[in-house]
Design an enzyme around this catalytic site. Sequence first.
Site, PDB file in Angstrom:
ATOM      1  CG  ASP A 293     -26.685   4.009 -26.790  1.00 56.54           C
ATOM      2  OD1 ASP A 293     -26.170   2.899 -27.045  1.00 56.54           O
ATOM      3  OD2 ASP A 293     -26.182   5.095 -27.118  1.00 56.54           O
TER       4      ASP A 293
ATOM      5  CG  ASP B 128     -24.619   0.449 -28.858  1.00 58.34           C
ATOM      6  OD1 ASP B 128     -23.652  -0.267 -28.547  1.00 58.34           O
ATOM      7  OD2 ASP B 128     -24.478   1.573 -29.329  1.00 58.34           O
TER       8      ASP B 128
ATOM      9  CG  ASP C 193     -23.271   4.117 -24.898  1.00 56.98           C
ATOM     10  OD1 ASP C 193     -23.104   3.507 -23.826  1.00 56.98           O
ATOM     11  OD2 ASP C 193     -23.121   3.594 -26.020  1.00 56.98           O
TER      12      ASP C 193
ATOM     13  NE  ARG D 197     -18.371  -1.091 -25.029  1.00 57.18           N
ATOM     14  CZ  ARG D 197     -18.837  -0.851 -26.240  1.00 57.18           C
ATOM     15  NH1 ARG D 197     -19.971  -0.169 -26.385  1.00 57.18           N
ATOM     16  NH2 ARG D 197     -18.201  -1.266 -27.317  1.00 57.18           N
TER      17      ARG D 197
END
Length: 461
Positions: free
Chosen positions: A237, A276, A280, A332
């Site tokens: 990330d 990714d 997160d 997301r």
Amino acid sequence: MRRLAAAAASTIIALTALPTAALAQPSNDAGVGSHHERDARTPLSPLARQLGRQALPAGDGWAAAGPGTTGGSAASADQIHVVSSRAELVAALGGDNATNATNATPKIVYVKGGIDGFEDADGRLLDCTDLADPGYSLEGFLAAYDPAVWGRVTPSGPLEEARRRSVTNQTQQTQINVGPNTTIIGLRGARLTGLTLMIDRATNVIVRNITFDDARDCFPAWSPTDGEAGNWNSQYDLVSVRRSENVWIDHNTFTDGDNPDSAQPVYFGRPYQVHDGALDITHTASLVTAAWNRFVGRDKLMLIGSSNTVGPDVGRLNVTLHHNLFDGALQRLPRVRFGQVDVYNNAYRLGGDSFQYAIGVGVQSAVHAESNHFALDAGVTAADLLYDWGGTAITTRGNWVKPAGAPSRPVDLVAAYNAAHDPDLSPDAGWTPTLRHGPVLPAPLVPLVVGPLAGAGRLPL
């Protein structure tokens, strides 16, 4: 409309003044002045010194809960650093990347210019071949694990083991570990490229005014049973928050730069995905506020909760997202499991053939989405904005949607979703947010305020 425009202008003026007006805590000018004398190459303005010591305002989202979030505001003079290389960044965070995650000394780190996670100790830029284990090559991996040869079975054996060793090499190089009681703040033009800022078991961290760019994975994993046709999965990330509390992520920009996943090759019939998440929040993390950030042109953006397993995440993953711009992202925005997540006054610009959804309603999630504004391209409707990932309820209030070629209008997001999908989602997530700083704007004003003010480079540094 004139009244709305006038109100927006007044709001922009007021919000622009917030960073300086909010600096009520002591600035320890003597200590910062000492740092100024030590590093004459990069004099810090008085405002930069104050912003470096700024704490999260009281009541500003979940990160204001408990003791609040002060980051490195208590740093002594010798713990104030200006860094412009990977080696300097690691040194400022404690000196050893392997142990920096446990360095709880209060510290303020100003990032100057661009820092690349692929820099070695001498400043030379490494590439993926420098980090690859001698037993690994992409060509060899593709030949060995082609489903036509290997079948749809998880890779194993020497080549897969060599890939995993290569991942370990990259993690040691490009994952920068942050300890508790830390503020990392960018001076004008600050950019962190090719690295993951890892906030793991690190309470009380502030990250502000930085562009995060292209945290690429040199060695993605092939997962043949992920979906109907398998998928390539990367692990890095741009910013990862794990097992941490009281984290404030403010006025940053998240992008893949000139290396988007859409430009990657296709292997085994699936896109070779090298990125990714952008931000997160997983592994029992909680009490996070992400505000005034700009997320540009990414696929997977923000995962809150990493597993459907009922366990330690229950009662955790409480996050506030406000005044962020989600621009051209595909999914997301966020996807949530378990947590009470307050999503208010965010601006969304969504569309494209690959768009999937905005807010993912996952297992035992409790999202409260209020007064957000969604501008949609052709082919995307209000019914596409929510997605059921095993959740049951979401509260949506005061949200507006601007369809392609049409004016903005209020929309009940749950009703729009339920009209097109089964099973229905309940419109009551079971809680009402109380931690909010300042008034909630009417949704039509949100893009007028968030567009100019969200992202890196907007703070007066």
